[in-house]
Design a protein around this motif. Sequence first.
Motif, PDB file in Angstrom:
ATOM      1  N   GLY A 175       9.043 -11.149   4.066  1.00 48.30           N
ATOM      2  CA  GLY A 175       8.049 -11.225   5.145  1.00 48.30           C
ATOM      3  C   GLY A 175       6.922 -10.249   4.881  1.00 48.30           C
ATOM      4  O   GLY A 175       6.338 -10.221   3.805  1.00 48.30           O
ATOM      5  N   ASP A 176       6.641  -9.362   5.852  1.00 49.02           N
ATOM      6  CA  ASP A 176       5.552  -8.394   5.657  1.00 49.02           C
ATOM      7  C   ASP A 176       6.078  -7.094   5.063  1.00 49.02           C
ATOM      8  O   ASP A 176       5.432  -6.058   5.126  1.00 49.02           O
ATOM      9  N   LYS A 177       7.261  -7.157   4.489  1.00 46.95           N
ATOM     10  CA  LYS A 177       7.840  -5.976   3.851  1.00 46.95           C
ATOM     11  C   LYS A 177       8.208  -6.287   2.404  1.00 46.95           C
ATOM     12  O   LYS A 177       8.334  -7.432   2.019  1.00 46.95           O
ATOM     13  N   VAL A 178       8.392  -5.218   1.644  1.00 43.84           N
ATOM     14  CA  VAL A 178       8.931  -5.371   0.300  1.00 43.84           C
ATOM     15  C   VAL A 178      10.274  -4.656   0.288  1.00 43.84           C
ATOM     16  O   VAL A 178      10.410  -3.566   0.822  1.00 43.84           O
ATOM     17  N   LYS A 179      11.262  -5.341  -0.273  1.00 43.72           N
ATOM     18  CA  LYS A 179      12.626  -4.817  -0.266  1.00 43.72           C
ATOM     19  C   LYS A 179      13.032  -4.461  -1.684  1.00 43.72           C
ATOM     20  O   LYS A 179      12.953  -5.292  -2.591  1.00 43.72           O
ATOM     21  N   ILE A 180      13.432  -3.206  -1.857  1.00 43.78           N
ATOM     22  CA  ILE A 180      13.878  -2.729  -3.163  1.00 43.78           C
ATOM     23  C   ILE A 180      15.352  -2.363  -3.042  1.00 43.78           C
ATOM     24  O   ILE A 180      15.724  -1.582  -2.168  1.00 43.78           O
TER      25      ILE A 180
ATOM     26  N   THR B 277      19.256   0.092  -0.129  1.00 48.24           N
ATOM     27  CA  THR B 277      18.159  -0.827   0.143  1.00 48.24           C
ATOM     28  C   THR B 277      17.020  -0.073   0.813  1.00 48.24           C
ATOM     29  O   THR B 277      17.224   0.602   1.819  1.00 48.24           O
ATOM     30  N   VAL B 278      15.856  -0.194   0.224  1.00 45.67           N
ATOM     31  CA  VAL B 278      14.652   0.433   0.771  1.00 45.67           C
ATOM     32  C   VAL B 278      13.704  -0.678   1.195  1.00 45.67           C
ATOM     33  O   VAL B 278      13.495  -1.633   0.461  1.00 45.67           O
ATOM     34  N   MET B 279      13.164  -0.551   2.407  1.00 43.05           N
ATOM     35  CA  MET B 279      12.163  -1.519   2.885  1.00 43.05           C
ATOM     36  C   MET B 279      10.853  -0.768   3.122  1.00 43.05           C
ATOM     37  O   MET B 279      10.843   0.253   3.816  1.00 43.05           O
ATOM     38  N   PHE B 280       9.778  -1.264   2.534  1.00 47.26           N
ATOM     39  CA  PHE B 280       8.447  -0.706   2.787  1.00 47.26           C
ATOM     40  C   PHE B 280       7.587  -1.792   3.423  1.00 47.26           C
ATOM     41  O   PHE B 280       7.606  -2.930   2.968  1.00 47.26           O
ATOM     42  N   PRO B 281       6.815  -1.416   4.466  1.00 47.58           N
ATOM     43  CA  PRO B 281       5.808  -2.376   4.952  1.00 47.58           C
ATOM     44  C   PRO B 281       4.762  -2.566   3.847  1.00 47.58           C
ATOM     45  O   PRO B 281       4.445  -1.627   3.145  1.00 47.58           O
TER      46      PRO B 281
ATOM     47  N   GLU C  21      10.274   7.163   4.999  1.00 48.37           N
ATOM     48  CA  GLU C  21       9.924   7.170   6.419  1.00 48.37           C
ATOM     49  C   GLU C  21       8.462   7.514   6.653  1.00 48.37           C
ATOM     50  O   GLU C  21       7.882   7.105   7.646  1.00 48.37           O
ATOM     51  N   THR C  22       7.866   8.229   5.717  1.00 48.90           N
ATOM     52  CA  THR C  22       6.429   8.513   5.800  1.00 48.90           C
ATOM     53  C   THR C  22       5.639   7.205   5.815  1.00 48.90           C
ATOM     54  O   THR C  22       4.564   7.114   6.383  1.00 48.90           O
ATOM     55  N   TYR C  23       6.179   6.192   5.162  1.00 46.37           N
ATOM     56  CA  TYR C  23       5.507   4.892   5.091  1.00 46.37           C
ATOM     57  C   TYR C  23       6.018   3.920   6.153  1.00 46.37           C
ATOM     58  O   TYR C  23       5.841   2.718   6.016  1.00 46.37           O
TER      59      TYR C  23
ATOM     60  N   LYS D 202       0.855  -1.186   0.000  1.00 47.82           N
ATOM     61  CA  LYS D 202       0.000   0.000   0.000  1.00 47.82           C
ATOM     62  C   LYS D 202       0.892   1.238   0.000  1.00 47.82           C
ATOM     63  O   LYS D 202       1.473   1.591   1.017  1.00 47.82           O
ATOM     64  N   LEU D 203       1.008   1.852  -1.165  1.00 47.17           N
ATOM     65  CA  LEU D 203       1.914   2.990  -1.328  1.00 47.17           C
ATOM     66  C   LEU D 203       1.301   3.995  -2.296  1.00 47.17           C
ATOM     67  O   LEU D 203       0.327   3.708  -2.976  1.00 47.17           O
TER      68      LEU D 203
END
Length: 149
Positions: A75-80, A140-144, A121-123, A38-39
């Motif tokens: 897991g519950d994150k997406v890694k870019i 590396t960026v991790m988003f929930p 960080e907003t996400y 969800k972004l």
Amino acid sequence: PAQQNENLNVVKIVKLALDIFNEKYIHFIADEEEIIAKLDRTQLIRVITNLVKNAIQAVPEVESPRILVSVVSHGDKVKISVADNGIGIQDGFKDKVFEPKFTTKSSGMGLGLGMVKNIVETYNGSINFTSQPGKGTVFTVMFPKEAKN
């Protein structure tokens, strides 16, 4: 601008963001065809294009430049990740990389990574990097996957 959070296929959007670049040495891999998070679509594209632009600027003197962008479910994150085999970041600069207006380049404002960090960080995401001068850098960026309300 207000965030338009929607369920996005991060793999597809990252691929789309890479379409604006013509460099043949930019490669993309994903371990799945669809990773939903969800972004805000525009913000996600902005994050990718900024990281890739920085990577492109890091590789001009390299004999066979290579940038690898990957999207992985974690897991519950997406890694870019955006990895380059460019000049790397000198140790003295490492703690300044996300400061607004910090740049090692002669052109541009240096707003890129500060803005990227703010968006991430907003996400409730995170961004970090490893770098070896002369060998390259990996951001590396991790988003929930689920937005926190």
